[in-house]
Design an enzyme around this catalytic site. Structure first.
Site, PDB file in Angstrom:
ATOM      1  N   ASN A   4       0.888  -1.223  -0.137  1.00 15.35           N
ATOM      2  CA  ASN A   4       0.199  -0.076  -0.018  1.00 15.35           C
ATOM      3  C   ASN A   4       0.898   1.172   0.024  1.00 15.35           C
ATOM      4  OD1 ASN A   4      -2.062   2.112   0.572  1.00 15.35           O
ATOM      5  ND2 ASN A   4      -2.333   1.402   2.629  1.00 15.35           N
ATOM      6  N   TRP A   5       1.073   1.740  -1.075  1.00 16.36           N
ATOM      7  CA  TRP A   5       1.886   2.973  -1.382  1.00 16.36           C
ATOM      8  C   TRP A   5       1.465   4.376  -0.815  1.00 16.36           C
ATOM      9  CZ3 TRP A   5       4.283   2.188  -6.958  1.00 16.36           C
ATOM     10  CH2 TRP A   5       5.212   1.082  -6.690  1.00 16.36           C
ATOM     11  N   LYS A   6      -0.130   4.198  -0.365  1.00 20.50           N
ATOM     12  CA  LYS A   6      -0.456   5.625   0.046  1.00 20.50           C
ATOM     13  C   LYS A   6      -0.284   6.842  -0.697  1.00 20.50           C
ATOM     14  CE  LYS A   6       0.219   3.379   4.794  1.00 20.50           C
ATOM     15  NZ  LYS A   6       0.009   3.382   6.075  1.00 20.50           N
ATOM     16  N   HIS A  93      -9.605   1.598   4.750  1.00 24.46           N
ATOM     17  CA  HIS A  93      -8.155   1.557   5.358  1.00 24.46           C
ATOM     18  C   HIS A  93      -8.290   2.609   6.428  1.00 24.46           C
ATOM     19  CE1 HIS A  93      -4.073   2.769   6.136  1.00 24.46           C
ATOM     20  NE2 HIS A  93      -3.694   1.524   5.832  1.00 24.46           N
ATOM     21  N   GLU A  95      -6.535   4.807   7.794  1.00 30.44           N
ATOM     22  CA  GLU A  95      -6.328   6.304   7.347  1.00 30.44           C
ATOM     23  C   GLU A  95      -7.653   6.898   6.710  1.00 30.44           C
ATOM     24  OE1 GLU A  95      -2.800   5.604   5.501  1.00 30.44           O
ATOM     25  OE2 GLU A  95      -1.861   4.844   7.283  1.00 30.44           O
ATOM     26  N   GLU A 166      -5.664  -4.885  10.426  1.00 28.42           N
ATOM     27  CA  GLU A 166      -4.709  -3.944  10.607  1.00 28.42           C
ATOM     28  C   GLU A 166      -4.713  -3.019  11.886  1.00 28.42           C
ATOM     29  OE1 GLU A 166      -2.283  -2.852   6.675  1.00 28.42           O
ATOM     30  OE2 GLU A 166      -4.371  -1.549   6.949  1.00 28.42           O
ATOM     31  N   GLY A 172       2.410   1.892  10.595  1.00 26.88           N
ATOM     32  CA  GLY A 172       3.439   3.277  10.515  1.00 26.88           C
ATOM     33  C   GLY A 172       4.182   3.583  11.784  1.00 26.88           C
ATOM     34  N   SER A 211       3.218  -2.619  10.215  1.00 21.90           N
ATOM     35  CA  SER A 211       4.933  -2.484  10.425  1.00 21.90           C
ATOM     36  C   SER A 211       5.344  -3.803  10.035  1.00 21.90           C
ATOM     37  CB  SER A 211       5.211  -2.112  11.974  1.00 21.90           C
ATOM     38  OG  SER A 211       4.790  -0.654  12.083  1.00 21.90           O
ATOM     39  N   GLY A 232       2.737  -1.374   4.353  1.00 25.25           N
ATOM     40  CA  GLY A 232       2.748   0.312   3.804  1.00 25.25           C
ATOM     41  C   GLY A 232       4.237   0.745   3.594  1.00 25.25           C
ATOM     42  N   GLY A 233       4.884   1.257   4.726  1.00 29.02           N
ATOM     43  CA  GLY A 233       6.166   1.801   4.478  1.00 29.02           C
ATOM     44  C   GLY A 233       7.322   0.775   3.995  1.00 29.02           C
TER      45      GLY A 233
HETATM   46  P1  PGA Z   1       2.870   0.111   7.650  1.00 32.97           P
HETATM   47  O1  PGA Z   1       1.434   0.522   7.107  1.00 32.97           O
HETATM   48  O2  PGA Z   1       3.193  -1.224   6.972  1.00 32.97           O
HETATM   49  O3  PGA Z   1       3.735   1.344   7.185  1.00 32.97           O
HETATM   50  O4  PGA Z   1       2.675  -0.026   8.891  1.00 32.97           O
HETATM   51  C1  PGA Z   1       0.493  -0.559   6.886  1.00 32.97           C
HETATM   52  C2  PGA Z   1      -0.813  -0.059   6.062  1.00 32.97           C
HETATM   53  O5  PGA Z   1      -1.265   1.036   6.372  1.00 32.97           O
HETATM   54  O6  PGA Z   1      -1.394  -0.813   5.472  1.00 32.97           O
END
Ligand code: PGA
Length: 247
Positions: A4-6, A93, A95, A166, A172, A211, A232-233
């Site tokens: 997930n590149w956000k 998600h 966010e 999640e 993150g 994470s 994500g990251g």
């Molecule tokens: P993260 O994000 O791996 O940076 O914790 C995961 C996500 O938001 O899907």
């Protein structure tokens, strides 16, 4: 193995990352493993141009508005995502729930609409740290699944719906949920899926997100009821995501 590149990467950055990933994993992806990238709308075509022809690859939107088309400034439709090569879209998600204020019901509308319009949907669920401390983890996940899947037919083709657990406090933050926490939550999700899809629940994938890194991925995907990860990251770097894909 989902990325997930956000809100990261221009078109050229996305293309470069996709090329790095491809160079590291081409010919090595196990037959039972699939790779997905959820990319910003503007980068979808760039990623598709590099990875779209791989049979193990899926392209995903990060969000979608639940209407065919119309006066919805700033939104994107299922047809537009498909036009860019997407077969999937994320919904719910954390966010979007917590920064954009999306409700469980609205997330459910997106899941229903996406499925009805030929996208497969990844429904994200998970509790905040306050909800965990208050002992409400199962209640929160239960409601998010109940409302998120309210419009999904019981005879859904299992590949078309994916659940991502999640925990918000692990996204993150560098803080990964422990194996027991992950197993407990994933078992709860599996049981809830059994209630909703009595004939299909074992074939619906449940991903863990929060994470995930090259160093912890193998341990996480080995846990019961963990069918993959949403990253994500650590997915922003092609080399690092390649290690996760092959973990
Ligand atoms: P993260 O994000 O791996 O940076 O914790 C995961 C996500 O938001 O899907």
């Amino acid at each position: 193995m989902a990325a997930n590149w956000k809100m990261f990467k221009t078109r050229s950055e996305a293309e470069k990352t996709a090329q790095t990933l491809l160079s590291k994993i081409e010919g090595k992806v196990p037959a039972d493993r699939e790779v997905l990238i959820a990319a910003p709308f503007t980068a979808l075509s760039s990623v598709d141009s590099v990875l779209g022809s791989q049979d193990w690859f899926h392209l995903s939107g990060e969000n979608m508005y639940p209407a065919k088309e119309g006066a919805f400034t700033g939104e994107i439709s299922a047809d537009m995502l498909k036009d860019c090569g997407c077969g999937f879209c994320l919904a719910g998600h954390s966010e979007r729930r917590h920064i954009m204020g999306e409700s469980d019901e609205f997330v459910g509308e997106k899941v229903t609409f996406g499925l009805a319009n030929d996208l497969s949907m990844i429904l994200c669920v998970g509790e905040t740290i306050e909800e965990r401390k208050a002992g409400n983890v199962q209640q929160v996940i239960d409601t998010q699944l109940e409302k998120g899947l309210a419009g999904v037919e019981a005879d859904i083709v299992p590949d078309r719906i994916v659940i991502a657990y999640e925990p918000v406090w692990a996204i993150g933050t560098g803080e990964v949920a422990g194996p027991e926490e992950i197993k407990e939550a994933h078992l709860f999700v599996r049981k809830k899926l059994e209630n909703i899809f009595p004939d299909k629940f074992n074939d619906i994938k449940i991903l863990y997100g929060g994470s995930v890194k090259p160093g912890n991925c193998a341990e996480i995907i080995a846990l019961d009821n963990v069918d993959g990860v949403l990253v994500g990251g650590a997915s922003l770097d092609g080399e690092s995501f390649s290690q996760i894909v092959l973990a």
